[in-house]
Design a protein around this motif. Structure first.
Motif, PDB file in Angstrom:
ATOM      1  N   ARG A  36       0.836  -1.211   0.000  1.00 22.22           N
ATOM      2  CA  ARG A  36       0.000   0.000   0.000  1.00 22.22           C
ATOM      3  C   ARG A  36       0.865   1.253   0.000  1.00 22.22           C
ATOM      4  NH1 ARG A  36      -2.432   3.083   4.279  1.00 22.22           N
ATOM      5  NH2 ARG A  36      -4.212   4.257   3.457  1.00 22.22           N
ATOM      6  N   LYS A  37       1.958   1.226   0.764  1.00 23.17           N
ATOM      7  CA  LYS A  37       2.880   2.363   0.795  1.00 23.17           C
ATOM      8  C   LYS A  37       3.458   2.607  -0.595  1.00 23.17           C
ATOM      9  CE  LYS A  37       7.088   3.973   3.081  1.00 23.17           C
ATOM     10  NZ  LYS A  37       8.124   3.638   4.059  1.00 23.17           N
ATOM     11  N   ALA A  39       2.075   1.736  -3.464  1.00 17.96           N
ATOM     12  CA  ALA A  39       0.982   2.232  -4.302  1.00 17.96           C
ATOM     13  C   ALA A  39       0.758   3.723  -4.052  1.00 17.96           C
ATOM     14  CB  ALA A  39      -0.301   1.442  -4.025  1.00 17.96           C
ATOM     15  N   ARG A  40       0.803   4.133  -2.805  1.00 21.48           N
ATOM     16  CA  ARG A  40       0.633   5.549  -2.477  1.00 21.48           C
ATOM     17  C   ARG A  40       1.782   6.378  -3.039  1.00 21.48           C
ATOM     18  NH1 ARG A  40      -2.734   6.905   2.045  1.00 21.48           N
ATOM     19  NH2 ARG A  40      -1.120   8.321   2.807  1.00 21.48           N
ATOM     20  N   TRP A  45      -3.987   5.507  -6.200  1.00 25.76           N
ATOM     21  CA  TRP A  45      -4.940   5.601  -5.092  1.00 25.76           C
ATOM     22  C   TRP A  45      -5.941   4.450  -5.099  1.00 25.76           C
ATOM     23  CZ3 TRP A  45      -2.057   8.477  -2.533  1.00 25.76           C
ATOM     24  CH2 TRP A  45      -1.449   9.604  -3.057  1.00 25.76           C
ATOM     25  N   SER A  48      -4.187   1.526  -3.498  1.00 24.79           N
ATOM     26  CA  SER A  48      -4.019   1.835  -2.079  1.00 24.79           C
ATOM     27  C   SER A  48      -5.335   1.631  -1.321  1.00 24.79           C
ATOM     28  CB  SER A  48      -3.539   3.281  -1.925  1.00 24.79           C
ATOM     29  OG  SER A  48      -3.528   3.660  -0.578  1.00 24.79           O
ATOM     30  N   ASP A  49      -6.418   2.144  -1.880  1.00 21.82           N
ATOM     31  CA  ASP A  49      -7.733   1.988  -1.258  1.00 21.82           C
ATOM     32  C   ASP A  49      -8.168   0.529  -1.224  1.00 21.82           C
ATOM     33  OD1 ASP A  49      -7.838   4.715  -0.888  1.00 21.82           O
ATOM     34  OD2 ASP A  49      -9.254   5.083  -2.526  1.00 21.82           O
ATOM     35  N   ARG A  52      -6.344  -1.255   1.598  1.00 24.26           N
ATOM     36  CA  ARG A  52      -6.926  -0.841   2.880  1.00 24.26           C
ATOM     37  C   ARG A  52      -8.297  -1.503   3.082  1.00 24.26           C
ATOM     38  NH1 ARG A  52      -8.410   4.538   2.291  1.00 24.26           N
ATOM     39  NH2 ARG A  52     -10.346   3.619   1.606  1.00 24.26           N
ATOM     40  N   ASP A  64      -2.885   5.784   9.299  1.00 23.66           N
ATOM     41  CA  ASP A  64      -1.713   6.463   8.758  1.00 23.66           C
ATOM     42  C   ASP A  64      -1.282   7.545   9.734  1.00 23.66           C
ATOM     43  OD1 ASP A  64      -1.650   4.980   6.335  1.00 23.66           O
ATOM     44  OD2 ASP A  64      -3.310   6.182   5.586  1.00 23.66           O
TER      45      ASP A  64
END
Length: 75
Positions: A36-37, A39-40, A45, A48-49, A52, A64
């Motif tokens: 995810r990090k 991807a961010r 996004w 990342s979403d 999550r 975060d």
């Protein structure tokens, strides 16, 4: 008994028990957080979403913070 245990040791054992019940491991969660990090960092996004949301659907809550992402097991 319960009151004779070190509180942090008790909480860690409880956390591990909950993870077993969810069929997850701390390592697997940390790997998802790293993905995810990345991807961010790439401004992806949607990915990342998705990461999550996938973790949230398994009861894992991400938070975060300034020094990185921390996770907890939701109620």
């Amino acid at each position: 008994g319960l009151l004779e245990q070190n509180p942090s040791s008790f909480l860690e054992k409880h956390k591990q028990s909950l993870l077993r019940d969810l069929n997850l491991s701390a390592k697997a969660i940390e790997e998802q957080i790293a993905a995810r990090k990345e991807a961010r960092r790439n401004k992806d996004w949607a990915l990342s979403d998705k990461i999550r949301d996938d973790l949230a659907s398994k009861g894992i809550i991400l938070s975060d913070q300034a020094d990185g992402t921390v996770w907890s097991i939701g109620e």
